[in-house]
Design an enzyme around this catalytic site. Structure first.
Site, PDB file in Angstrom:
ATOM      1  N   HIS A  97      40.456  35.315  30.415  1.00 50.25           N
ATOM      2  CA  HIS A  97      39.285  35.616  29.592  1.00 50.25           C
ATOM      3  C   HIS A  97      38.215  36.375  30.363  1.00 50.25           C
ATOM      4  O   HIS A  97      37.353  37.010  29.769  1.00 50.25           O
ATOM      5  CB  HIS A  97      38.713  34.332  28.953  1.00 50.25           C
ATOM      6  CG  HIS A  97      37.957  33.433  29.878  1.00 50.25           C
ATOM      7  ND1 HIS A  97      38.522  32.334  30.476  1.00 50.25           N
ATOM      8  CD2 HIS A  97      36.671  33.456  30.298  1.00 50.25           C
ATOM      9  CE1 HIS A  97      37.623  31.717  31.210  1.00 50.25           C
ATOM     10  NE2 HIS A  97      36.491  32.377  31.131  1.00 50.25           N
ATOM     11  N   ASP A 130      45.622  31.158  30.455  1.00 52.18           N
ATOM     12  CA  ASP A 130      44.323  31.751  30.776  1.00 52.18           C
ATOM     13  C   ASP A 130      44.240  32.174  32.238  1.00 52.18           C
ATOM     14  O   ASP A 130      43.235  31.961  32.911  1.00 52.18           O
ATOM     15  CB  ASP A 130      43.177  30.800  30.434  1.00 52.18           C
ATOM     16  CG  ASP A 130      41.824  31.520  30.364  1.00 52.18           C
ATOM     17  OD1 ASP A 130      41.820  32.765  30.276  1.00 52.18           O
ATOM     18  OD2 ASP A 130      40.780  30.844  30.412  1.00 52.18           O
ATOM     19  N   SER A 211      34.045  31.241  36.057  1.00 49.32           N
ATOM     20  CA  SER A 211      35.446  31.364  35.661  1.00 49.32           C
ATOM     21  C   SER A 211      36.226  32.277  36.593  1.00 49.32           C
ATOM     22  O   SER A 211      35.779  33.375  36.923  1.00 49.32           O
ATOM     23  CB  SER A 211      35.555  31.923  34.243  1.00 49.32           C
ATOM     24  OG  SER A 211      35.754  30.913  33.318  1.00 49.32           O
TER      25      SER A 211
END
Length: 363
Positions: A97, A130, A211
């Site tokens: 992402h 992910d 992230s």
């Protein structure tokens, strides 16, 4: 990349740890209270260092040169996240992402801890876990992060998170492993969810921008990839505030396995069970006294059918663990590969049985 909000669960919202640079019209768990400083900074979360036995200063000196800030996309579709160099010839591990805006809008730039920059390309990505790998080609002999193991982690051990929360490069927070073996749904592509399996839970601050960064142990070895953090929804339903001490990282053993396959082939092939199941209703559980998952669909000729499973069977265990959620079947397809075997315990017409499923490759 867009900060996205999951349905409320026990008053918490999961927010992906990437921060949108231009967020016009975007709803979700947006973290406020940013710093006024425009320069890179190394910080340690107050109140958390005392819970950690790590020498945070030493770890920062040792590992920050291998942690990067990633700017992806352009215009209204852009964002910033983190990553870590896993091979000296330019391969960088991050979250899918984080780099997703670059898939649609192009533009992928990496900023190193010394302030130097490089253009990157996408080597491959895996929306289901992910995870993604990117590469910078105009850099050589890069400092790589030390790879550890997530198989021997212990609750309570000290950890340090390195990344770029809110775009603030070279930020360090510290804490402990607060839980292990979490299964966490996070927003994925095309309104689908990605699944973090066997995730590492930590109270080290994880905010948008973290992230794809690094969660390391007290030796500075990578043990997880920070991916999501929980926030508390406001009465209006929007997430409010920053980190509340519930962050989740993809375990390094899975992350490096996926990364190695991406680097080798450019893609990831997941396993196929050939079955669909559903949790038993409370009434069905009460009547039979059996807890588990009811087999709703068996793909003809698939691995489950070959192993002898039938519609109506009640799966009671998966790889020796009590069957309580369909997430366990999904986890099998993500953690294992074609050719691996899975032991299934089940009941048929009240009689217990076992089956060994040899997984196939998902087409």
């Amino acid at each position: 990349m867009t900060p996205a909000e999951r349905p409320r669960r026990r008053g918490l919202t999961l927010a992906l740890g990437a921060v949108v640079l231009i967020a016009a019209g975007v709803a979700g768990a947006i973290i406020g209270n940013s710093t006024n400083s425009s320069s890179s900074a190394t910080t340690t979360a107050a109140g958390e260092a005392s819970a950690s036995t790590c020498n945070v200063t030493s770890i920062a000196d040792q590992e920050l040169p291998s942690v990067v800030t990633i700017f992806a996309g352009s215009g209204t579709s852009s964002g910033v996240g983190s990553g870590e160099v896993i091979r000296s010839d330019g391969y960088i591990l991050t979250n899918n992402h984080v780099i997703l805006p670059a898939v649609a809008a192009g533009g992928l730039q990496v900023v190193f801890s010394d302030g130097s920059t490089a253009t990157a390309t996408i080597t491959g990505r895996d929306p289901l876990t992910d995870l993604a790998v990117i590469r910078v080609s105009d850099k050589s002999d890069l400092r790589t992060i030390s790879i550890g193991s997530s198989s021997n982690l212990r609750i309570g051990q000290g950890v340090v998170a390195l990344g770029a929360p809110l775009g603030l490069s070279s930020t360090v927070t510290s804490g402990i492993v607060s839980a292990l073996g979490r299964t966490v749904h996070v927003p994925g592509e095309a309104s689908q969810s990605a699944l973090l399996i066997d995730a590492v839970q930590t109270d080290a601050a994880i905010n948008p921008g973290n992230s794809g960064g690094a969660l390391v142990d007290c030796s500075g070895d990578l043990i997880g990839v920070p991916t999501a953090g929980a926030t508390v929804p406001s009465p209006s339903g929007q997430a409010s505030g920053g980190s509340i001490g519930l962050g989740f990282a993809i375990p390094v053993n899975l992350a490096t396995k996926v990364a190695d396959e991406i680097i080798s082939t450019g893609t990831v092939t997941h396993a196929f069970v050939g079955i669909q199941a559903e949790p038993l209703s409370a009434s069905a559980t009460g009547q039979s006294g059996t807890q588990g998952l009811r087999v709703a669909v068996v793909v003809p000729g698939g691995p489950a059918a070959t192993a002898g499973l039938q519609v109506g069977d009640i799966i009671t265990s998966i790889d020796g663990q009590a069957a309580t959620s369909t997430d366990q079947l999904m986890a099998v397809t993500l953690a294992k590969r074609a050719g691996d075997q899975v032991e299934i315990g089940y009941e048929r017409d009240g009689s217990p049985a076992k089956a060994t499923i040899t997984l196939a490759a998902r087409s």
